[in-house]
Design a protein around this motif. Structure first.
Motif, PDB file in Angstrom:
ATOM      1  N   ASP A   1       0.824  -1.207   0.000  1.00 18.25           N
ATOM      2  CA  ASP A   1       0.000   0.000   0.000  1.00 18.25           C
ATOM      3  C   ASP A   1       0.858   1.256   0.000  1.00 18.25           C
ATOM      4  O   ASP A   1       0.553   2.241  -0.688  1.00 18.25           O
ATOM      5  CB  ASP A   1      -0.926   0.016   1.225  1.00 18.25           C
ATOM      6  CG  ASP A   1      -2.019  -1.035   1.150  1.00 18.25           C
ATOM      7  OD1 ASP A   1      -2.288  -1.530   0.038  1.00 18.25           O
ATOM      8  OD2 ASP A   1      -2.599  -1.354   2.205  1.00 18.25           O
TER       9      ASP A   1
ATOM     10  N   GLN B   1      -3.543   9.747  13.262  1.00 14.06           N
ATOM     11  CA  GLN B   1      -4.556  10.569  12.620  1.00 14.06           C
ATOM     12  C   GLN B   1      -5.624  11.060  13.585  1.00 14.06           C
ATOM     13  O   GLN B   1      -6.460  11.894  13.226  1.00 14.06           O
ATOM     14  CB  GLN B   1      -5.226   9.798  11.465  1.00 14.06           C
ATOM     15  CG  GLN B   1      -6.252   8.752  11.896  1.00 14.06           C
ATOM     16  CD  GLN B   1      -5.640   7.413  12.248  1.00 14.06           C
ATOM     17  OE1 GLN B   1      -4.487   7.334  12.657  1.00 14.06           O
ATOM     18  NE2 GLN B   1      -6.414   6.346  12.096  1.00 14.06           N
TER      19      GLN B   1
ATOM     20  N   LYS C   1      -4.784   5.152   0.420  1.00 13.09           N
ATOM     21  CA  LYS C   1      -5.007   6.512   0.914  1.00 13.09           C
ATOM     22  C   LYS C   1      -4.588   6.690   2.363  1.00 13.09           C
ATOM     23  O   LYS C   1      -4.027   7.717   2.737  1.00 13.09           O
ATOM     24  CB  LYS C   1      -6.478   6.912   0.747  1.00 13.09           C
ATOM     25  CG  LYS C   1      -6.757   7.621  -0.568  1.00 13.09           C
ATOM     26  CD  LYS C   1      -8.128   8.269  -0.556  1.00 13.09           C
ATOM     27  CE  LYS C   1      -8.308   9.086  -1.826  1.00 13.09           C
ATOM     28  NZ  LYS C   1      -9.632   9.760  -1.858  1.00 13.09           N
ATOM     29  N   ASP C   2      -4.881   5.697   3.199  1.00 14.76           N
ATOM     30  CA  ASP C   2      -4.519   5.803   4.615  1.00 14.76           C
ATOM     31  C   ASP C   2      -3.342   4.899   4.964  1.00 14.76           C
ATOM     32  O   ASP C   2      -3.191   4.470   6.109  1.00 14.76           O
ATOM     33  CB  ASP C   2      -5.720   5.458   5.498  1.00 14.76           C
ATOM     34  CG  ASP C   2      -6.201   4.020   5.299  1.00 14.76           C
ATOM     35  OD1 ASP C   2      -5.796   3.383   4.299  1.00 14.76           O
ATOM     36  OD2 ASP C   2      -6.973   3.539   6.142  1.00 14.76           O
TER      37      ASP C   2
ATOM     38  N   TRP D   1      -6.910   4.803  -6.023  1.00 13.49           N
ATOM     39  CA  TRP D   1      -6.032   4.745  -4.867  1.00 13.49           C
ATOM     40  C   TRP D   1      -5.902   3.347  -4.294  1.00 13.49           C
ATOM     41  O   TRP D   1      -4.978   3.072  -3.525  1.00 13.49           O
ATOM     42  CB  TRP D   1      -6.551   5.688  -3.774  1.00 13.49           C
ATOM     43  CG  TRP D   1      -6.113   7.100  -3.959  1.00 13.49           C
ATOM     44  CD1 TRP D   1      -6.794   8.102  -4.580  1.00 13.49           C
ATOM     45  CD2 TRP D   1      -4.876   7.667  -3.515  1.00 13.49           C
ATOM     46  NE1 TRP D   1      -6.067   9.267  -4.558  1.00 13.49           N
ATOM     47  CE2 TRP D   1      -4.881   9.025  -3.903  1.00 13.49           C
ATOM     48  CE3 TRP D   1      -3.767   7.161  -2.833  1.00 13.49           C
ATOM     49  CZ2 TRP D   1      -3.818   9.890  -3.625  1.00 13.49           C
ATOM     50  CZ3 TRP D   1      -2.711   8.018  -2.552  1.00 13.49           C
ATOM     51  CH2 TRP D   1      -2.734   9.363  -2.947  1.00 13.49           C
ATOM     52  N   LYS D   2      -6.815   2.481  -4.640  1.00 18.43           N
ATOM     53  CA  LYS D   2      -6.883   1.142  -4.043  1.00 18.43           C
ATOM     54  C   LYS D   2      -7.007   1.277  -2.512  1.00 18.43           C
ATOM     55  O   LYS D   2      -7.893   1.977  -2.037  1.00 18.43           O
ATOM     56  CB  LYS D   2      -5.669   0.302  -4.437  1.00 18.43           C
ATOM     57  CG  LYS D   2      -5.499   0.143  -5.957  1.00 18.43           C
ATOM     58  CD  LYS D   2      -4.241  -0.654  -6.284  1.00 18.43           C
ATOM     59  CE  LYS D   2      -4.021  -0.737  -7.786  1.00 18.43           C
ATOM     60  NZ  LYS D   2      -2.772  -1.452  -8.120  1.00 18.43           N
ATOM     61  N   ASN D   3      -6.118   0.646  -1.761  1.00 17.21           N
ATOM     62  CA  ASN D   3      -6.176   0.753  -0.298  1.00 17.21           C
ATOM     63  C   ASN D   3      -5.064   1.643   0.267  1.00 17.21           C
ATOM     64  O   ASN D   3      -4.721   1.544   1.446  1.00 17.21           O
ATOM     65  CB  ASN D   3      -6.048  -0.635   0.338  1.00 17.21           C
ATOM     66  CG  ASN D   3      -7.214  -1.532  -0.009  1.00 17.21           C
ATOM     67  OD1 ASN D   3      -8.363  -1.098  -0.023  1.00 17.21           O
ATOM     68  ND2 ASN D   3      -6.930  -2.791  -0.308  1.00 17.21           N
TER      69      ASN D   3
ATOM     70  N   SER E   1      -1.925   9.482 -12.046  1.00 17.58           N
ATOM     71  CA  SER E   1      -2.839  10.429 -11.417  1.00 17.58           C
ATOM     72  C   SER E   1      -4.307  10.017 -11.556  1.00 17.58           C
ATOM     73  O   SER E   1      -5.121  10.276 -10.674  1.00 17.58           O
ATOM     74  CB  SER E   1      -2.646  11.831 -11.994  1.00 17.58           C
ATOM     75  OG  SER E   1      -2.892  11.814 -13.410  1.00 17.58           O
TER      76      SER E   1
ATOM     77  N   LYS F   1       1.416   6.781  -6.748  1.00 20.90           N
ATOM     78  CA  LYS F   1       0.303   7.657  -7.116  1.00 20.90           C
ATOM     79  C   LYS F   1       0.758   9.089  -7.346  1.00 20.90           C
ATOM     80  O   LYS F   1       0.075   9.870  -8.009  1.00 20.90           O
ATOM     81  CB  LYS F   1      -0.775   7.631  -6.030  1.00 20.90           C
ATOM     82  CG  LYS F   1      -1.837   6.571  -6.216  1.00 20.90           C
ATOM     83  CD  LYS F   1      -2.760   6.887  -7.411  1.00 20.90           C
ATOM     84  CE  LYS F   1      -3.617   8.101  -7.125  1.00 20.90           C
ATOM     85  NZ  LYS F   1      -4.423   8.482  -8.323  1.00 20.90           N
ATOM     86  N   TYR F   2       1.910   9.459  -6.815  1.00 22.93           N
ATOM     87  CA  TYR F   2       2.419  10.808  -7.018  1.00 22.93           C
ATOM     88  C   TYR F   2       3.128  10.956  -8.364  1.00 22.93           C
ATOM     89  O   TYR F   2       3.535  12.057  -8.734  1.00 22.93           O
ATOM     90  CB  TYR F   2       3.348  11.207  -5.863  1.00 22.93           C
ATOM     91  CG  TYR F   2       2.568  11.653  -4.647  1.00 22.93           C
ATOM     92  CD1 TYR F   2       2.322  13.002  -4.403  1.00 22.93           C
ATOM     93  CD2 TYR F   2       2.035  10.726  -3.758  1.00 22.93           C
ATOM     94  CE1 TYR F   2       1.590  13.416  -3.304  1.00 22.93           C
ATOM     95  CE2 TYR F   2       1.299  11.115  -2.659  1.00 22.93           C
ATOM     96  CZ  TYR F   2       1.078  12.464  -2.439  1.00 22.93           C
ATOM     97  OH  TYR F   2       0.336  12.868  -1.347  1.00 22.93           O
TER      98      TYR F   2
ATOM     99  N   PHE G   1       1.022   4.194  -2.736  1.00 17.73           N
ATOM    100  CA  PHE G   1       0.853   5.584  -2.316  1.00 17.73           C
ATOM    101  C   PHE G   1       1.938   6.451  -2.969  1.00 17.73           C
ATOM    102  O   PHE G   1       1.655   7.548  -3.487  1.00 17.73           O
ATOM    103  CB  PHE G   1       0.942   5.683  -0.792  1.00 17.73           C
ATOM    104  CG  PHE G   1       0.696   7.067  -0.257  1.00 17.73           C
ATOM    105  CD1 PHE G   1      -0.561   7.441   0.184  1.00 17.73           C
ATOM    106  CD2 PHE G   1       1.732   7.990  -0.169  1.00 17.73           C
ATOM    107  CE1 PHE G   1      -0.791   8.714   0.681  1.00 17.73           C
ATOM    108  CE2 PHE G   1       1.519   9.271   0.321  1.00 17.73           C
ATOM    109  CZ  PHE G   1       0.249   9.636   0.753  1.00 17.73           C
TER     110      PHE G   1
END
Length: 256
Positions: A211, A248, A232-233, A228-230, A224, A218-219, A215
């Motif tokens: 993940d 968080q 984002k967090d 996001w799949k899983n 773009s 993705k940048y 992440f």
């Protein structure tokens, strides 16, 4: 065994599908302890006696401050100051300068210092700095949850299934459970727990690493428009798995 007192929250923690059910439990215990400390209890003599004697660690001083009951915290701090001055006065009055040998000075950087450098004053100060009323309240209940976990694991098939389908534990709580397992499980049950929990840890580390990689990817502008799949967090989950904290979370505050 108080089934309803400990089994229901523990079962709820596993059903929450958190990265670590014991992080979920710890957060609830911590919030309960903070609410209790700054609730009506701070006016009770027996509770104030304990907070006066133990004080709080720096993390919980901050969380007590964030909670919002400033008058209650002022009362607790004021009487703790009174108690602390009384206990330290006699101890510090007997503190004298020490004449250390050259060998003792050379050993200053070693992990274990000479016993002669530990005076009653430094011992009392270290005890004061290392004690915390909130931590002690959490630890007492947290240990009960660990015992309940092992009890349910060997007596309740539904709970055992929840464990098998869980995401495992964070590293700190995984370590704690490994240390405690021999005291609560027979050899056969230990083997099952060790194999299953280690497998889950390896799987979760690989999953979170994947993940985090996505992440980062993705940048790249070429990704773009990709989902996001899983991921984002991935950062807060990754930190939780390593340290057992929820980065968080907003500060826990008093609800009026």
């Amino acid at each position: 065994m108080k089934d309803t007192l400990y089994t229901i929250p523990l079962t709820d923690a596993f059903k929450a599908e958190d990265e670590c059910p014991f992080c979920f439990i710890y957060r609830n215990l911590e919030q309960d302890a903070i609410s209790f400390t700054l609730g009506a209890s701070y006016m009770e003599d027996d509770i104030r006696e304990k907070t006066d004697a133990l004080g709080f660690c720096k993390e919980h001083y901050k969380k007590l401050y964030d909670y919002g009951n400033r008058l209650g915290l002022a009362f607790i701090l004021q009487t703790h100051y009174v108690a602390l001055q009384k206990t330290l006065k006699s101890t510090l009055s007997h503190t004298r300068a020490q004449n250390l040998s050259l060998l003792q000075k050379l050993k200053k950087g070693a992990k274990v210092q000479s016993a002669s450098t530990h005076t009653p004053a430094t011992q009392k100060l270290n005890d004061t700095l290392s004690s915390c009323y909130v931590c002690s309240r959490i630890d007492y209940n947290f240990d009960r949850y660990i015992k309940t976990f092992f009890y349910l694991l060997t007596t309740n098939e539904e709970f055992k299934t929840l464990f098998i389908n869980s995401k495992g534990f964070c590293l700190p709580h995984f370590t704690k459970l490994l240390e405690e397992a021999p005291y609560h499980l027979k050899e056969k049950d230990q083997t099952f727990f060790l194999e299953e929990s280690q497998k889950k840890l390896q799987e979760s580390l690989a999953r979170i690493e994947e993940d985090l990689s996505w992440f980062i990817d993705k940048y790249d502008y070429r990704n773009s428009a990709a989902p996001w799949k899983n991921a984002k967090d991935a950062i807060p989950r990754g930190i939780q798995k390593l340290s057992g904290i929820y980065v968080q979370d907003e500060p826990f505050k008093e609800t009026k």
